[in-house]
Structure formats: structure tokens, C-alpha cells
Write an enzyme that holds these catalytic residues in place. Structure first.
Site, PDB file in Angstrom:
ATOM      1  N   MET A  53      -4.581  -5.747  11.013  1.00 35.70           N
ATOM      2  CA  MET A  53      -5.506  -4.802  11.641  1.00 35.70           C
ATOM      3  C   MET A  53      -6.243  -3.963  10.599  1.00 35.70           C
ATOM      4  SD  MET A  53      -4.826  -1.993  14.523  1.00 35.70           S
ATOM      5  CE  MET A  53      -4.821  -0.649  13.380  1.00 35.70           C
ATOM      6  N   LYS A 113       0.834  -1.198   0.000  1.00 30.36           N
ATOM      7  CA  LYS A 113       0.000   0.000   0.000  1.00 30.36           C
ATOM      8  C   LYS A 113       0.872   1.253   0.000  1.00 30.36           C
ATOM      9  CE  LYS A 113      -3.716  -0.706   2.417  1.00 30.36           C
ATOM     10  NZ  LYS A 113      -4.318  -0.964   3.723  1.00 30.36           N
ATOM     11  N   CYS A 168      10.225 -38.253 -12.809  1.00 33.26           N
ATOM     12  CA  CYS A 168       8.961 -38.903 -13.141  1.00 33.26           C
ATOM     13  C   CYS A 168       8.077 -39.099 -11.913  1.00 33.26           C
ATOM     14  CB  CYS A 168       9.195 -40.215 -13.869  1.00 33.26           C
ATOM     15  SG  CYS A 168      10.041 -41.428 -12.863  1.00 33.26           S
ATOM     16  N   ARG A 194      -3.772  -0.980  -6.408  1.00 29.69           N
ATOM     17  CA  ARG A 194      -2.892  -2.160  -6.489  1.00 29.69           C
ATOM     18  C   ARG A 194      -3.281  -2.947  -7.733  1.00 29.69           C
ATOM     19  NH1 ARG A 194      -5.904  -5.074  -1.449  1.00 29.69           N
ATOM     20  NH2 ARG A 194      -7.901  -5.046  -2.476  1.00 29.69           N
ATOM     21  N   GLY A 250      -6.469 -10.826   8.432  1.00 31.69           N
ATOM     22  CA  GLY A 250      -6.011 -11.001   9.802  1.00 31.69           C
ATOM     23  C   GLY A 250      -5.217  -9.806  10.285  1.00 31.69           C
ATOM     24  N   TYR A 266      14.094 -33.039 -18.690  1.00 29.04           N
ATOM     25  CA  TYR A 266      12.640 -33.115 -18.862  1.00 29.04           C
ATOM     26  C   TYR A 266      11.944 -33.407 -17.536  1.00 29.04           C
ATOM     27  CZ  TYR A 266      13.051 -38.212 -18.620  1.00 29.04           C
ATOM     28  OH  TYR A 266      13.299 -39.479 -18.200  1.00 29.04           O
ATOM     29  N   HIS A 302      -7.339 -31.635   7.680  1.00 27.20           N
ATOM     30  CA  HIS A 302      -7.314 -33.032   7.253  1.00 27.20           C
ATOM     31  C   HIS A 302      -8.139 -33.199   5.976  1.00 27.20           C
ATOM     32  CE1 HIS A 302      -8.927 -37.193   7.314  1.00 27.20           C
ATOM     33  NE2 HIS A 302      -7.669 -37.476   7.614  1.00 27.20           N
ATOM     34  N   ARG A 362      -3.373   2.937   8.600  1.00 26.29           N
ATOM     35  CA  ARG A 362      -3.651   1.682   7.885  1.00 26.29           C
ATOM     36  C   ARG A 362      -2.450   0.754   7.892  1.00 26.29           C
ATOM     37  NH1 ARG A 362      -7.606   2.829   3.429  1.00 26.29           N
ATOM     38  NH2 ARG A 362      -8.236   4.962   3.811  1.00 26.29           N
ATOM     39  N   SER A 419      16.412 -41.036 -14.011  1.00 23.99           N
ATOM     40  CA  SER A 419      15.082 -40.448 -13.881  1.00 23.99           C
ATOM     41  C   SER A 419      14.767 -40.407 -12.388  1.00 23.99           C
ATOM     42  CB  SER A 419      14.056 -41.283 -14.636  1.00 23.99           C
ATOM     43  OG  SER A 419      12.784 -40.719 -14.444  1.00 23.99           O
TER      44      SER A 419
HETATM   45  C1  PEP Z   1       8.670 -42.479  -7.764  1.00 23.14           C
HETATM   46  O1  PEP Z   1       9.018 -43.172  -6.808  1.00 23.14           O
HETATM   47  O2  PEP Z   1       8.767 -41.249  -7.801  1.00 23.14           O
HETATM   48  C2  PEP Z   1       8.081 -43.124  -8.944  1.00 23.14           C
HETATM   49  C3  PEP Z   1       7.784 -42.419 -10.013  1.00 23.14           C
HETATM   50  O3  PEP Z   1       7.797 -44.442  -8.853  1.00 23.14           O
HETATM   51  P1  PEP Z   1       6.501 -45.017  -8.108  1.00 23.14           P
HETATM   52  O4  PEP Z   1       5.646 -43.841  -7.755  1.00 23.14           O
HETATM   53  O5  PEP Z   1       5.850 -45.922  -9.063  1.00 23.14           O
HETATM   54  O6  PEP Z   1       7.115 -45.694  -6.938  1.00 23.14           O
END
Ligand code: PEP
Ligand code: MG
Length: 895
Positions: free
Chosen positions: A103, A23, A854, A336, A101, A874, A452, A92, A786
Site C-alpha cells: 500500500m 523503513k 558438472c 536505506r 504492490g 569443485y 513462458h 506508511r 561428479s
Molecule cells: C548432467 O546430467 O548434469 C550432465 C552434466 O550431463 P549431460 O547434461 O550431458 O547429460
């Protein structure tokens, strides 16, 4: 040199957000470019930090404030709280990021029993002056002294009733001056102190209250949730008061330079005549539109339009502005960069590009993967929908409709009978898990985005709205209420996990037009759609294509079937980074793998494996077909074998019954024996991954042969398959070396049989800390790494990923152990560090190694930025997340 704790509005600029808060920085910026801002000064976040550390304001601060105040008084030619002609100020809060939250604003600071008389004389408007004074006591009492606001509100209502009027501004001078006395009494009774008559004390106490509000529970919780650092502190802005409540030629309002819902250029906003500050947002009276303001005050309106235009050009984005008109004079109180919906974000970014205000790279930074994800969920068709009955936290996105149920058992039974149900609870705990799985959506009246319910719902990809506080849930009697409105078990409700809205009717759900665009292209998706939707589709398309041009990270998909592979390609995947092969042994094929496991001798075993070969080959053939010309990384079998066998407890029961009836079946007994033999206390740390490959003769060889033959078949039909084989759960280079040699032998055998070359790369997952640490050895026998960040997170933290999210993550988030689940966003300082080590050590011994991710993190925006920084080649993620990953990888490259 002393620290400068106080900056005049004429000193700062929008770049100083860290020091002056959002602000304060924007007020200074507006002052700098000649926009009419009431003069004032900002007390810095540094001052707040010192105050919070020391418990008292630093001495120089008091002195610097005096100096700034004197300068302000000289400029305004008035003294704070002067009894003849008082200067009044507002106080302010203003942190770097706007935060609930903190003031609330205190207006009219400087009024007391004497200066109220001066204000009356100066304005000749006693009604206004008394109203301003009662507001000050009310706001001060509530926010500085922490007195329950309702105490004041009740007296205000009583005064209106006594006088027989409806609106605040109809209260007479007598009612208002009496109210001032009543409010002062409330302050004394509730706080044991008189309302301070000293104007400077009012100001100083208000400032301290702002500093302290940095640490309210709500502010702390919000920061944790939004991952805002706890040590930023807040600034305090002290500004000269201008009054929107001085009569019909005054008023106050808020406006946007563009429609925050659609992005359309124009003047959008609300105006309230003869009103002050918070009246507009508080909804006390009905507001007028900006067009109405144009009719009431054409000159002021045209000045405002000019300012809106200037601000938008200056900030190069949609601005959200608060203004006040005091007796025909326009003042800008705040601006803003405005919040907007996901769809508006894409449209506005491209509008600004087309208006030559920002570049394509900047446009890319203005949108994000979270917004794209929102656009990819099904949405409610809101055309005939009623207003929401209440709103909670948008905890897990998407739209869900179903019948209300109030307990887990009912949710499960109804769902089994084909009903779609929404589980309504005050809050959830691990006992509700069954019901949460059965429900299409979850609605709770307590808890926030890290409760949760929220954590578990997000993990399961379920729609959830949490903490809808107006909702009273009576779990025992199975109904809920919002005010007088009652929701019984079986009533339809619709919940929007992207906005937090709750409806007590069945609202039709529409598939996402953006998903349609991704799968069928612009033309099909746009057909028959209104202009706004067509603009949205075009904007998403242009930004995604720009991201593709810019990104350094390639994006692959985790896909196990040819169907998944086809979807992934449509969403823009440039290959498959993880094809898990375990599902290929489930369903009808389970018996075949059972036969392999239970084989009595080598001959039986080879027979059983041979039966699997053609099936596996066909699986791979079909996937390679979908991915022709793009790499497919196939991971050899990973899960423990007993996952393919019947449940131990079931087998035991069956066997016991059979014994009792004296009808023991030998095959069942053998199965029970084998399953018992394979029992593991911690299967995730047991016989799985490469370990399984090394101790189960022929299993990996079968898979490698199927891959090689499928590849050969594709080549024979003139196609261009690109294949990689990936070994899971390697912890030692020896495991990989042995497995690799065996695989190469099979590949060469097939190549010889078919008389062709089969250039298959063989690499490993890095998903154990030991693998990361010994990457300089493993790198010598791998063509690629990977990162399996799911297992790597599990093994680095020692968290069982199948258990902990439901068991204690909600508590951990609440305690601030972490701000987001490390299974969702990569834990950069722990798991991330291992990733960096592995990359460096791997490269140091094998410059040709290539690197990907992955695990789930491959599709998470924040993690993608990290992977970009580390320099991976990748990321691979679920097909649905591929467009999000493309966008974020592009953003990472231009950020
Ligand atoms: C991993 O462990 O990140 C993975 C891609 O293999 P999985 O989730 O199948 O154990
Ligand atoms: Mg794994």
C-alpha cells in the site's frame, strides 16, 4: 508477558528489520544517531502476522497503539485531529524488503471538517490546509477504500481547468475547499460510506489496509519471483507529519550519497519546492537539482550534506534518502542502502575499500555473480541513443537489435533469409517456439519474469523484455503501438534485456569491456577507455582476485574442444570438469560412427572403430595441450546411438518412395532396419551412458585408448597432462566396476607399449538417484564423483528436461509449485539431499574420493553457495560462467 507490538522510533535500531521492517528499522536507527526524524512509532510485522491470521487486530495492539499515540501527542504537545491545533500523521507500509504492490503512503491522517479549521488557524494558510485535506481524502479513498484513482484525478484536472491554471499548487482556497466536498461525494458514491471524520478511525483503517496489502496479487507475485518468504508480514510506520507544501521556504526531495549509476561521491538528487511527499517521484512538476537547493537554502543544504556524509559513514554504503523542508527546517523521512547499477556496485565496493570504510571481504559480499554476468553481456552503445519508448521487465539479459515481426512463421522465414528479427507478441506459448528460436530477441506486452516467454528465453540464452504494458500489440494486423507511436512489421527495434528498455531504432551493440578484460587483461581492455570504465575494470579485477584468494571451491569448465578450453583458461578455469565426447562423432564423422553401428561383423566393426581412433586421439591431444598442468575430465560417450543416425521418419519416407519407384537401395533398407530396431519411446531412460558402453563392444575401449595414447604423446613431448576418465549414467557399482576394469586394461596396454606410466583416475558421474543412494558401494570403485545435476534433476523429479520448460514450467512458477526452475537453481531439499547423501556415503568408504558438479547448476550463484556448504571440491560450468562461479565461490567462503 504480552507481546510488544508497537515500538517508538526511539526504541529500535537497524538490526531489527525482521520486526520493524526496513523503513521502521532505519527510522529508529537515524533517531538513535541524532538525525532529525519526525517522531513516531512502528507497528511490528508480528502484529501484521497476527492480524492476517485472525482477521482482526489483536486486542493488545489497539491498547498499545493508544499508549504510543498518547506519548507522541505529549511529545508534540498536540492531539491527533484536534480541532484547534491538530497533530497529523502519515501511515506508511514497510516490510523487511521493499516490495511493489504494497500500500502507498497515506499522508495528513487526522484532518476532518473541524481540524482543517484548526490547521488554518495555526498555519494562517488556508490554501495549504485545504490542499492537505483534499490529498488525505484522495489517498484514503484510493488506497484504503480501493476507489479508482482516476476518479479523483479527473476532478482535480477539472478544478484546474475551471480556474484556468496548470499546476496543482496554483489552485485557490475556493477551488480546494470545493474539491474536498467533491472528493467526499466520490467516497460516498463509490464506497457507500462517508469519509470517516474520526481521526483514530482514519489511522486504524489505514493500518489495516497496510496489513491487507501484504496479500495483494502484485505483492504475492513479486515475493514469489524474488523468493521472499510469504510469512514475513509488513510493519506499519506512523510518523508525525512535516510539510513540504507550506510555501516557498518548504519543499521535499530525494537524494543519494553517491551517483547510483557510477558510484561517484557527491550529492545527487531532486528537489521540489512547495510540494508534498509523492510529488517528487510522480513527475507532476519538473524538479530542481540539489545544487539549486544549495542556492535557495544554503544553510539547509549544508546540514543535508552533513547528514548524507554521516549516514554513508554509518551505513558504510551508498544511502538513498528522502527529506522534507518545512519552513526552513530540515527533516529526514527515510533512508536505506540505495539500489545501484551493476557497474556502480563494483566501483562503489572498491571505492569504499579505498576510503577505508569496508574490508575486501565485505566488498566481495556487496557484489554478486548476477551483476558480473550483466557486465559480461554485450551492451548498447548509448552515446547517441534516444530515450526508450517504453520499459518492461528485464527478463533475460543482453542487448538485441532487429526487425520487428509479429508471428512465428515470419520470424522463421525472415531469419532464414539472414535477417535479424525481434519477435513481438502479447505473450508467447509453446506454438511460438520456432519463432523464438529464430529471433535474436523477444518482446512481450504481458507477463513477467516467469512468463513462458521469459522462462524459455532464459533457457535459450536469448534476450527478452516481457510485460511492457504500455505496448499494445496487434498480432493480427501486425503492428504495435506505444501511445500514438506505431511499430510496423520490419521496423527496427532494440531491446535491452538487462534494463527492460525498448527503443524504436537500431542502436549499435558494443562488446563487453569486462569480457575483453577477462580475455586480454587490464592493459588492453583499458586502452582508450574513459576513466569510469577503467575504474570499473580495475574494480572487477581486484574483486575477482580477492574471490580467488578466499574461495574453497575450485572452478573448472565444461569444454568439449580445444577452442573452448582456451577460452575457459582465459576466464580462469582451473581445469575441465566435463569434456563431452559426443560432438566428436557429429558432422563429417557421423558416417564413421554410422559404419560402427551398421557393421555386419566384428571385423567390419573393428575396422570402423580403428578409423575413428586417430581422430579421437588428436581431439584429446589438442585439449590436453590447452590444459597442460590442469586436470581434464573426459566423459565417455553418453547419448543413445540413434542420435548419430538419420531420422527414422525421413528414412521411412525415402524407403516408401524408393519402393514405389521400384528402386530399392539395399544399404538404405539396412539403415532403416537398424534405426527401427534402435527406436526407443523414452531415449533418455534407454540405451545410453554406461549401458551403451557395456553393450557396444569396443566403443569405450576405443575412447579409452585414444585418451591414453594422446596422454602418452603429450608426455613424450615433455608436457604435463592430467587426465581423468568419467563414466556416465552409472546406477550400480557393478556397471562401474566392469567398465573400469576394461578401461584399466587398455590403459595398461598403452603404458606397456609406450613404456611410460599413465596415471589416469577413473570416476563416475552421479546422476541417477540410485547412484546417490548406493554411493557407499560405488565409492569403492571410483576415484571421484561428479554430480550430473541435469540428469539428477530430471530423474529425481521425473521431468524430461528437453520438454517441461516449454510445456508447463511457466504454469508451475505461476502456481508457486517452485519459484525457479530446478534445472536452473539446484532443488536443495530434493536433489540437494541426494547430493549430500552421496557425498557422505562415498566418503565413508573411500576417504580419497573427490567431488565436483558438472551440471548447469555449477555456474548458478545460489547453487554454488549450496555446493560450498556441502563441501564439494569443485564446480564445473560453461566457460562464460567461470568468472561468475569464481566470484560466487569467493562470496560463499566469506559470507
Ligand atoms: C548432467 O546430467 O548434469 C550432465 C552434466 O550431463 P549431460 O547434461 O550431458 O547429460
Ligand atoms: Mg547427464
Amino acid at each position: 508477558m504480552t507481546t510488544q507490538f508497537v515500538y517508538s522510533f526511539s526504541e529500535g535500531s537497524k538490526e531489527l528489520k525482521d520486526l520493524l521492517g526496513g523503513k521502521g528499522a532505519n527510522l529508529a536507527e537515524m533517531m538513535r544517531i541524532g538525525i532529525p526524524v519526525p517522531p513516531g512509532f512502528t507497528i511490528t510485522t508480528e502484529a501484521c502476522k497476527e492480524f492476517l491470521a485472525l482477521g482482526v487486530a489483536p486486542l493488545e495492539l489497539e491498547i498499545q497503539i493508544t499508549k504510543a499515540l498518547r506519548e507522541l501527542e505529549d511529545e508534540m504537545q498536540k492531539r491527533l485531529g484536534d480541532k484547534k491545533d491538530p497533530l497529523l500523521v502519515s501511515v506508511r507500509s514497510g516490510a523487511k524488503f521493499s516490495m511493489p504492490g504494497m500500500m502507498e503512503t497515506i499522508l495528513n491522517v487526522g484532518l476532518n471538517d473541524e481540524s482543517v479549521q484548526g490547521l488554518i488557524k495555526q498555519t494562517k494558510n488556508p490554501r495549504f490546509a485545504w490542499d492537505a485535506y483534499r490529498r488525505l481524502i484522495q489517498m484514503y479513498g484510493k488506497t484504503v477504500l480501493g476507489i479508482e484513482g482516476q476518479k479523483f484525478a479527473n476532478e482535480l484536472d477539472k478544478a484546474k481547468k475551471d480556474q484556468g491554471v496548470v499546476d496543482d499548487h496554483q489552485l485557490s482556497v475556493e477551488s480546494l475547499s470545493k474539491l474536498v466536498e467533491t472528493f467526499k461525494n466520490i467516497v460516498f458514491q463509490e464506497s457507500g460510506k462517508n469519509f470517516p471524520q474520526d481521526p483514530r478511525e482514519q489511522m486504524d483503517q489505514s493500518m489495516r489496509a497496510v496489513f491487507n496489502s501484504w496479500n495483494t496479487d502484485r505483492a504475492k507475485l513479486y515475493r514469489r519471483r524474488e523468493r521472499i518468504a510469504d510469512d514475513l508480514g509488513t510493519a506499519v510506520n506512523i510518523g508525525t507529519m512535516v510539510f513540504g507544501n507550506m510555501g516557498e521556504d518548504s519543499g521535499t526531495g530525494v537524494c543519494f550519497t553517491r551517483d547510483p549509476a557510477t558510484g561517484e561521491l557527491g550529492a545527487y538528487g531532486d528537489y521540489l519546492q512547495n510540494a508534498q511527499g509523492e510529488d517528487v517521484v510522480s513527475g507532476i512538476r519538473n524538479t530542481l537539482s540539489l545544487e539549486d537547493l544549495g542556492r535557495l537554502h544554503p544553510d539547509v543544504f549544508s546540514e543535508l550534506r552533513g547528514i548524507m556524509y554521516n549516514l554513508e559513514t554509518h551505513y558504510r554504503d551508498l544511502c538513498d534518502i528522502e527529506f522534507t523542508i518545512e519552513r526552513g527546517k530540515l527533516w529526514i523521512l527515510q533512508t536505506r542502502v540505495g539500489k545501484r547499477t551493476a557497474s556502480a556496485a563494483f566501483r562503489i565496493a572498491m571505492q569504499l575499500v579505498d576510503e577505508h570504510i569496508i574490508t575486501m571481504d565485505e566488498a566481495l559480499v556487496r557484489v554478486n555473480g548476477g551483476q558480473l554476468a550483466q557486465l559480461m553481456f554485450p551492451q548498447f552503445d548509448m552515446r547517441n541513443a534516444p530515450k526508450a519508448i517504453t520499459k518492461g521487465m528485464a527478463a533475460s539479459p543482453g542487448a538485441a537489435v532487429g526487425k520487428a515481426v509479429f508471428d512465428s512463421e515470419t520470424a522463421t522465414t525472415w531469419a532464414e533469409n539472414g535477417e535479424r528479427v525481434i519477435l513481438l507478441r502479447r505473450e508467447t506459448n509453446p506454438d511460438d517456439l520456432g519463432g523464438m528460436i529464430a529471433a535474436v530477441g523477444i518482446l512481450t506486452s504481458r507477463g513477467g519474469k516467469t512468463s513462458h516467454a521469459a522462462v524459455v528465453a532464459r533457457g535459450m540464452g536469448k534476450v527478452a523484455v516481457c510485460g511492457a504494458e504500455e505496448l499494445e500489440v496487434n498480432e493480427n494486423e501486425k503492428f504495435a503501438k506505444v501511445g500514438s507511436l506505431r511499430i510496423n512489421e520490419g521496423d527496427y527495434i532494440s531491446i535491452d534485456g538487462s534494463t527492460g528498455e525498448v527503443f524504436n531504432v537500431e542502436i549499435p551493440v558494443e562488446p563487453s569491456t569486462i569480457v575483453r578484460y577477462l580475455t586480454d587483461g587490464i592493459a588492453d581492455a583499458s586502452e582508450g577507455k574513459e576513466d569510469g570504465t577503467r575504474e570499473l575494470i580495475r574494480s572487477v579485477d581486484r574483486l575477482l582476485r580477492h574471490a580467488d584468494r578466499r574461495r574453497k571451491l575450485r572452478v573448472r569448465a565444461n569444454a568439449d574442444t580445444d577452442l573452448d578450453a582456451a577460452v575457459a583458461r582465459k576466464f580462469g578455469a582451473e581445469g575441465i570438469g566435463l569434456c563431452r565426447t559426443e560432438h566428436m562423432f557429429l558432422g563429417e564423422r557421423r558416417v564413421l560412427i554410422e559404419r560402427v553401428i551398421l557393421a555386419k561383423n566384428n571385423e567390419h566393426r573393428e575396422e570402423a572403430l580403428a578409423a575413428l581412433l586417430p581422430l579421437q586421439r588428436e581431439d584429446f591431444f589438442n585439449i590436453f595441450k590447452e590444459m597442460d598442468g590442469h586436470t581434464t575430465t573426459i566423459r565417455l560417450l553418453d547419448p543413445p546411438l540413434h542420435e548419430f543416425l538419420p531420422n527414422l521418419a525421413d528414412l521411412k519416407v525415402k524407403s516408401a518412395l524408393a519402393r514405389e519407384r521400384n528402386q530399392v537401395i539395399e544399404a538404405d533398407e539396412r539403415l532403416l532396419y537398424e534405426v527401427e530396431k534402435m527406436y526407443e519411446s523414452n531415449p533418455m531412460l534407454g540405451l545410453r551412458g554406461v549401458r551403451l558402453g557395456l553393450v557396444s563392444p569396443g566403443l569405450y575401449e576405443l575412447q579409452v585408448r585414444a585418451i591414453a595414447e594422446a596422454m602418452a604423446d603429450r608426455i613424450a613431448s615433455g608436457a604435463n597432462p592430467k587426465v581423468e576418465i568419467m563414466i556416465p549414467l552409472v546406477g550400480s557399482h557393478m556397471e562401474l566396476k566392469i567398465t573400469r576394469l576394461a578401461a584399466e586394461e587398455v590403459i595398461q596396454e598403452v603404458a606397456r607399449e609406450r613404456k611410460i606410466e599413465l596415471p589416469i583416475e577413473i570416476g563416475t558421474m552421479i546422476e541417477l538417484p540410485r547412484a546417490a543412494l548406493t554411493a557407499n558401494r560405488i565409492g569403492l570403485v571410483a576415484d571421484f564423483f561428479s554430480f550430473g545435476t541435469n540428469d539428477l534433476t530430471q530423474t529425481t523429479w521425473g521431468f524430461s528436461r528437453d520438454d517441461v520448460e516449454a510445456e508447463f514450467f511457466a504454469k508451475y512458477l505461476e502456481l508457486g509449485v517452485f519459484t525457479i526452475s530446478p534445472f536452473e537453481t539446484i532443488d536443495q531439499s530434493g536433489v540437494g539431499e541426494l547430493l549430500i547423501i552421496a557425498t557422505e556415503r562415498g566418503k565413508s568408504v573411500n576417504p580419497n574420493l573427490h567431488f565436483g558438479v558438472c551440471g548447469e547448476h555449477g555456474g548458478d550463484p545460489e547453487s554454488i553457495h549450496f555446493f560450498h556448504k556441502v563441501g564439494l571440491d569443485y564446480v564445473s560450468c560453461s566457460p562464460f560462467r567461470v568468472p561468475i562461479a569464481r566470484l560466487e565461490a569467493g562470496r560463499a567462503a566469506v559470507s
